[in-house]
Each structure stands twice: as C-alpha cells, then as structure tokens.
Motif scaffolding. Sequence first.
Motif, mmCIF file in Angstrom:
data_model
loop_
_atom_site.group_PDB
_atom_site.id
_atom_site.type_symbol
_atom_site.label_atom_id
_atom_site.label_comp_id
_atom_site.label_asym_id
_atom_site.label_seq_id
_atom_site.Cartn_x
_atom_site.Cartn_y
_atom_site.Cartn_z
ATOM 1 N N THR A 68 0.950 -1.306 0.177
ATOM 2 C CA THR A 68 0.062 -0.053 -0.006
ATOM 3 C C THR A 68 0.851 1.312 0.009
ATOM 4 O OG1 THR A 68 -0.288 -0.201 2.364
ATOM 5 C CG2 THR A 68 -1.960 -1.091 1.210
ATOM 6 N N SER A 105 -4.395 5.975 -2.226
ATOM 7 C CA SER A 105 -5.794 5.416 -1.993
ATOM 8 C C SER A 105 -6.596 5.575 -2.917
ATOM 9 C CB SER A 105 -5.960 6.066 -0.422
ATOM 10 O OG SER A 105 -6.147 7.347 -0.835
ATOM 11 N N SER A 106 -6.631 6.743 -3.721
ATOM 12 C CA SER A 106 -7.607 6.755 -4.842
ATOM 13 C C SER A 106 -7.272 5.645 -5.845
ATOM 14 C CB SER A 106 -7.478 8.091 -5.502
ATOM 15 O OG SER A 106 -6.045 8.209 -5.937
ATOM 16 N N GLU A 165 -9.073 2.568 -4.269
ATOM 17 C CA GLU A 165 -10.455 2.561 -4.511
ATOM 18 C C GLU A 165 -10.983 2.351 -5.990
ATOM 19 O OE1 GLU A 165 -11.464 6.523 -2.932
ATOM 20 O OE2 GLU A 165 -10.901 5.792 -0.747
ATOM 21 N N LYS A 166 -10.143 2.635 -6.877
ATOM 22 C CA LYS A 166 -10.576 2.723 -8.445
ATOM 23 C C LYS A 166 -10.193 1.232 -8.933
ATOM 24 C CE LYS A 166 -9.077 4.125 -13.033
ATOM 25 N NZ LYS A 166 -7.948 4.900 -13.687
ATOM 26 N N GLN A 197 -10.595 -1.352 -6.484
ATOM 27 C CA GLN A 197 -11.503 -2.228 -5.763
ATOM 28 C C GLN A 197 -12.997 -2.164 -6.621
ATOM 29 O OE1 GLN A 197 -11.341 0.209 -2.250
ATOM 30 N NE2 GLN A 197 -10.610 -1.638 -1.029
ATOM 31 N N ARG A 198 -13.391 -0.969 -7.279
ATOM 32 C CA ARG A 198 -14.407 -0.891 -7.988
ATOM 33 C C ARG A 198 -14.461 -1.696 -9.321
ATOM 34 N NH1 ARG A 198 -13.782 4.731 -6.466
ATOM 35 N NH2 ARG A 198 -13.058 5.292 -8.192
ATOM 36 N N TYR A 232 -2.435 -5.215 0.277
ATOM 37 C CA TYR A 232 -3.668 -5.377 -0.318
ATOM 38 C C TYR A 232 -3.753 -6.666 -1.084
ATOM 39 C CZ TYR A 232 -8.275 -4.404 -2.409
ATOM 40 O OH TYR A 232 -9.591 -4.185 -2.798
#
Length: 287
Positions: free
Chosen positions: A172, A177-178, A181-182, A184-185, A204
Amino acid sequence: MLKINDFDNFVFDLDGTLLNKKSELSEHTIKVIQKLKKLNKNVIIATGRSGHFIYNLLEPLKISTPLITINGQLLLKENKIDVLHASKFNPFTCDLLTKFFEENKIYSFVYTTDAVYLVNPINNKYYDQTHLHAERKKNDFIRHKHAKAIFEIKKSYSEISNENILKFEIPTSFVSSSILEKLQRFIDMNATDLLHFFSSASYYEIQLQNFSKATGLEKICQIYNFDKSKTIAFGDETNDIEMAKNVKFFVAMKNGNPKLKAIANDISQFSNDEDGVAKYIEEHFEI
C-alpha cells in the motif's frame, strides 16, 4: 479432557500460531509435534504463505504430510515441492487485471505455482526503492530451495503473462488510496470470481473466491483418505474462520482475532510467543 484417540489430524496455522513473533519454531514446539508424529497423527500445516517460504522452515518438524498454502489455493505434496493441486486465475480475468495494473502503474508481488515476482511498472525514480523492498521482503522469509524465482523484478506484467498466477499482493505504500479505491471498483464490476482485501495495513491482496484452508483440508482428506471428522485445528486470524467451522474441534490462540475467538471451541491459555500450541497439547492430551 480431550482424548488423543478422538483425533487423527492435527492442523496448524503458522504465523501467530505455531511460529513466534520472530517467525521461528521453538524447541518446545518441535518436541511436541514430534511426539504427535510418534503417535501416528497426521500433522498438517495450513498457511496463507506461499510454499516457497516454508520449505526450510518446516525441516525441523520432519513431517511427511501435504501442505495447505495460499489459504487453500496451492496444495503441495509430502515432499513440500511438487504441486498436488493448484487453483489458478483464469486467463481472461488475469489479462483484465494486469492491463489495469499497467495502465495505473500498480506495483505488486505476483505469486505463481513455482515463483514469486515483483512487477514494477512505476516510473524509474522508484527503481532503487524497488530493489530495497524486494530484498527486505526476501529476507522476511526462508527461501524454498526448489523455487524457480523469489522476488525477481519484472518491469511489465506482460513478462509473466504465461505464468500460473495464484495471488497478487500490493504494497500500500507504493499506491495511492484513490488508485486502490479505483481498483476495488474495477474488480467488483469486472472480476466477481476474485476476493480482494487488506491482509494488513501494509498489503492489499487479490486471490480467488471460494477457496480457504477449509477447502484445502477437504481436498487433502479426500486424496489421502484422512477422516476429516477426526480433526483438531489451531489458528489465530480471520483466514482460519472457515477452517474453524469445518473441523471437529478448533482452538483459537490467546493472541488471536476476536472474530475467530468468538466461534472457537476453546482458546489457548498462552500466546504464540509463549509456546501456546505446545502447552495446550501437553495439558489437554497429556503427552
């Protein structure tokens, strides 16, 4: 009092359970495991680690049973080298994911059936950091002397496109973090056969859905004709939950995750740093 004759299979997690905080097996633990062997018990290791990192580590135990590694995705035969069963990413999903990694400059460790690679598509300014990270990571484990490659650095995911991939592990500290998150989506929308989660604050992970230490144990019992109904297991983390639900008796470590402790049949009086497994077996089985 538990009775030794009620159990044929003794299953142990490694980190936080059989190993102390220094990732070592104590002399006390080795002695107790050898006592179980003399009683003709099946001593089975079930770990989230890759088999590449535990071959030499397990040498003092002298066990001759298969290994459950990468949380059930990779099962190794008794010699701890040959693959008994591997559950690999399908090529289409793998291609989708690695293209996303390339486009978003995502750096990761890639675990395969016989190697671990560090893929670094990041700008060259990270080159020195990459080498330092690879060496640090390598030193965290004991190398499997038969592995094809351990933390060999690749500059592109295309270099490993023909490998049998089992897991991706993303540090990580090397991704925003952005972007995470991208990612994960993207997985939720395009790769529903994958499980993705933070294994710690530092990593992660992405691996296959529907595999666990429990599915690995089930497979081994089928292949070797072990009686799964006569199994006791020990663990400390949430990746042991499915196994806890599927064995006759489960012991959570004193240092274990509260979610695991909540469903365990018992909790050890001592932690992994206090030879908790060895002391539990000696006390409850009088060996």
